[in-house]
Motif scaffolding. Structure first.
Motif, short mmCIF file in Angstrom:
data_model
loop_
_atom_site.label_atom_id
_atom_site.label_comp_id
_atom_site.label_asym_id
_atom_site.label_seq_id
_atom_site.Cartn_x
_atom_site.Cartn_y
_atom_site.Cartn_z
N GLU A 1 39.70 35.64 38.83
CA GLU A 1 38.27 35.46 38.65
C GLU A 1 37.47 35.82 39.89
N THR A 2 38.03 35.57 41.07
CA THR A 2 37.25 35.72 42.30
C THR A 2 37.70 36.86 43.20
N MET A 3 38.91 37.41 42.97
CA MET A 3 39.47 38.37 43.92
C MET A 3 40.09 39.60 43.26
N VAL A 4 39.80 39.85 41.99
CA VAL A 4 40.50 40.93 41.29
C VAL A 4 40.23 42.28 41.96
N ASP A 5 39.08 42.45 42.59
CA ASP A 5 38.78 43.71 43.27
C ASP A 5 39.50 43.83 44.61
N ASP A 6 40.13 42.75 45.05
CA ASP A 6 40.88 42.77 46.31
C ASP A 6 42.37 43.07 46.09
N MET A 7 42.78 43.29 44.85
CA MET A 7 44.20 43.37 44.55
C MET A 7 44.59 44.71 43.93
N ALA A 8 45.82 45.14 44.22
CA ALA A 8 46.44 46.29 43.58
C ALA A 8 47.78 45.82 43.03
N LEU A 9 47.92 45.84 41.72
CA LEU A 9 49.11 45.32 41.05
C LEU A 9 49.93 46.50 40.54
N VAL A 10 51.15 46.63 41.02
CA VAL A 10 52.04 47.72 40.61
C VAL A 10 53.05 47.16 39.60
N LEU A 11 53.09 47.75 38.42
CA LEU A 11 53.97 47.26 37.36
C LEU A 11 54.88 48.37 36.87
N ALA A 12 56.16 48.04 36.69
CA ALA A 12 57.12 48.93 36.03
C ALA A 12 57.25 48.43 34.60
N GLU A 13 56.84 49.26 33.64
CA GLU A 13 56.77 48.84 32.25
C GLU A 13 57.67 49.71 31.37
N ARG A 14 58.28 49.06 30.40
CA ARG A 14 59.08 49.78 29.41
C ARG A 14 58.83 49.17 28.04
N ASP A 15 58.51 50.00 27.08
CA ASP A 15 58.25 49.55 25.71
C ASP A 15 57.16 48.48 25.67
N GLY A 16 56.15 48.64 26.53
CA GLY A 16 55.02 47.73 26.51
C GLY A 16 55.22 46.44 27.29
N TYR A 17 56.37 46.28 27.94
CA TYR A 17 56.64 45.06 28.70
C TYR A 17 56.96 45.39 30.15
N ALA A 18 56.44 44.59 31.06
CA ALA A 18 56.73 44.79 32.48
C ALA A 18 58.08 44.18 32.82
N VAL A 19 58.89 44.94 33.53
CA VAL A 19 60.21 44.45 33.95
C VAL A 19 60.25 44.18 35.45
N ALA A 20 59.23 44.63 36.18
CA ALA A 20 59.15 44.40 37.63
C ALA A 20 57.70 44.60 38.07
N GLY A 21 57.34 43.97 39.17
CA GLY A 21 55.98 44.10 39.67
C GLY A 21 55.87 43.79 41.14
N ALA A 22 54.84 44.35 41.77
CA ALA A 22 54.54 44.07 43.18
C ALA A 22 53.04 43.90 43.32
N LEU A 23 52.64 42.86 44.03
CA LEU A 23 51.23 42.56 44.22
C LEU A 23 50.83 42.85 45.66
N ASN A 24 49.77 43.64 45.81
CA ASN A 24 49.21 43.98 47.11
C ASN A 24 47.77 43.48 47.19
N PHE A 25 47.33 43.18 48.41
CA PHE A 25 45.92 42.89 48.65
C PHE A 25 45.34 44.03 49.50
N ILE A 26 44.09 44.36 49.19
CA ILE A 26 43.46 45.53 49.79
C ILE A 26 42.47 45.10 50.87
N GLY A 27 42.67 45.59 52.08
CA GLY A 27 41.73 45.38 53.16
C GLY A 27 40.93 46.63 53.44
N ARG A 28 40.06 46.55 54.41
CA ARG A 28 39.20 47.69 54.76
C ARG A 28 40.03 48.86 55.27
N GLU A 29 41.07 48.57 56.03
CA GLU A 29 41.89 49.63 56.63
C GLU A 29 43.35 49.52 56.27
#
Length: 395
Positions: free
Chosen positions: A263-291
């Motif tokens: 709700e408050t930080m979705v624009d600060d995040m980059a979510l990487v998902l590995a998906e197969r047949d419509g389902y995610a089997v792995a993921g990595a969450l990053n936060f985005i800074g200015r640099e």
């Protein structure tokens, strides 16, 4: 300027201060409409930790936010916590605690200036522009006084900036060096441009790993902003729980944290998902800074060769290049990152020890540790994957 004019206050919750006031010290650079240098000391991130129950009663992280006012104006603030353990810090002082308590002392509680569960370098002494020197001085003096008045063993500021480390040392704090692996963007135009800077063997190995990872039978997507949907967090929570259980015994963040952050930080995040047949089997969450892109959490429900490297390291490099970011911080530890283009860098922390004898012993230890860290960084850098002057390495 008269230090006596400054009034220090301790807040038990960030709800006691407006986001505008706090962020005027935490991220004044956003006045131009851009991103904060990092999102971790912003009002929205720290408050999400509170409101989700990730910090607070029963967690061992009790908020004691330190603020400094000059003639009613907030000039400085610090994310300060009273700690009853040393978990979730990534600058390890367990041996200090054991030694002190073996000698009859009481190490806990202690005070910690930090972003909980976040081994990312950033400003810890948050100061309004124009008040840099007096603001940091007020925070250091206020935190030390708070520690002394409450007779706690120690005060620590972890993953502070190099400039803060130098300033803290001049104020009498002990400095500590540690090491992480960061990827640095040498103005690469694309991932192949980065690969061209590597030795032939390392370049071939990364290409092989990326091919293996992408052969898991699905597709890999990087989602930001409105592309991240609330239901993605149900899946990612499974990943986070699995990784947390293996690394820490139990997850540090609660499930509610991800809902609040959405709700408050979705624009600060980059979510990487590995998906197969419509389902995610792995993921990595990053936060985005200015640099900087900050890699924070990873998990999976299926094991596939090299998928961890692809989601956490290579897709992070792709994102940084595409968005003109200067570096990727991929979290704590991990010499395996070296072969993947992440080089060792020195990180910093500051410490105050109340007992003079114990402080002297810690100081001597830190001197030796700092030399060892410097030597290791030099050796590891020399073993890095980048091309040397040898012509054979450039083929």
């Amino acid at each position: 300027m008269d230090q006596a004019q400054i009034e220090a206050q301790v807040l038990g919750s960030l709800s006691q201060i407006s986001a505008a006031d706090w962020d005027s010290c935490a991220c004044p650079e956003t006045a131009d409409g851009g991103r904060p240098l990092d999102p971790f000391t912003t009002h929205r991130f720290l408050l999400a930790l509170e409101e989700s129950g990730s910090v607070g009663r029963g967690t061992g992280w009790q908020p004691q936010y330190l603020t400094a006012y000059l003639d009613g104006l907030l000039i400085a603030a610090a994310p300060l916590y009273a700690k009853s353990h040393s978990q979730g810090e990534y600058i390890f002082d367990h041996s200090w605690a054991h030694a002190y308590e073996s000698a009859g002392g009481r190490y806990y509680p202690k005070l910690q200036i930090a972003v909980p569960f976040t081994p990312a370098t950033g400003r810890r002494f948050l100061v309004r522009p124009g008040y840099e020197a007096i603001g940091m001085s007020a925070l250091v003096q206020g935190a030390v006084q708070l520690a002394a008045d409450n007779r706690v063993s120690s005060l620590h500021a972890t993953f502070c900036t190099e400039a803060e480390a130098h300033a803290g040392a001049e104020m009498g704090l002990l400095t500590r060096s540690s090491q992480q692996f960061h990827w640095l963007n040498d103005t690469y135009s694309d991932f192949d441009g980065f690969l061209a800077a590597l030795s032939s063997r390392k370049r071939k190995n990364i290409r092989k790993e990326r091919a293996q990872a992408c052969d898991f039978g699905g597709e890999i997507r990087t989602l930001t902003g409105s592309d991240i949907q609330p239901e993605h967090w149900d899946t990612f929570w499974q990943f986070y729980q699995d990784t947390g259980a293996r690394k820490w015994g139990s997850p540090y963040l609660t499930r509610q944290f991800f809902d609040i952050a959405h709700e408050t930080m979705v624009d600060d995040m980059a979510l990487v998902l590995a998906e197969r047949d419509g389902y995610a089997v792995a993921g990595a969450l990053n936060f985005i800074g200015r640099e900087t892109l900050y890699g924070r959490y990873w998990g999976c429900t299926e094991h596939h060769p090299c998928l961890h490297f692809e989601l956490c390291y290579y897709r992070a490099i792709d994102f940084a290049i595409a968005h003109g970011l200067a570096r990727v911080e991929a979290g704590a530890q991990g010499e395996h990152k070296l072969a993947r283009g992440y080089l060792p860098v020195r990180t910093h922390s500051l410490h105050w020890i109340g007992d003079p004898g114990f402080a002297d012993a810690v100081s001597k230890y830190l001197d030796a540790e700092g030399r060892a860290v410097g030597e290791e960084i030099e050796i590891l850098t020399d073993y890095g994957p980048f091309r040397k002057s040898n012509p054979e390495e450039q083929q």
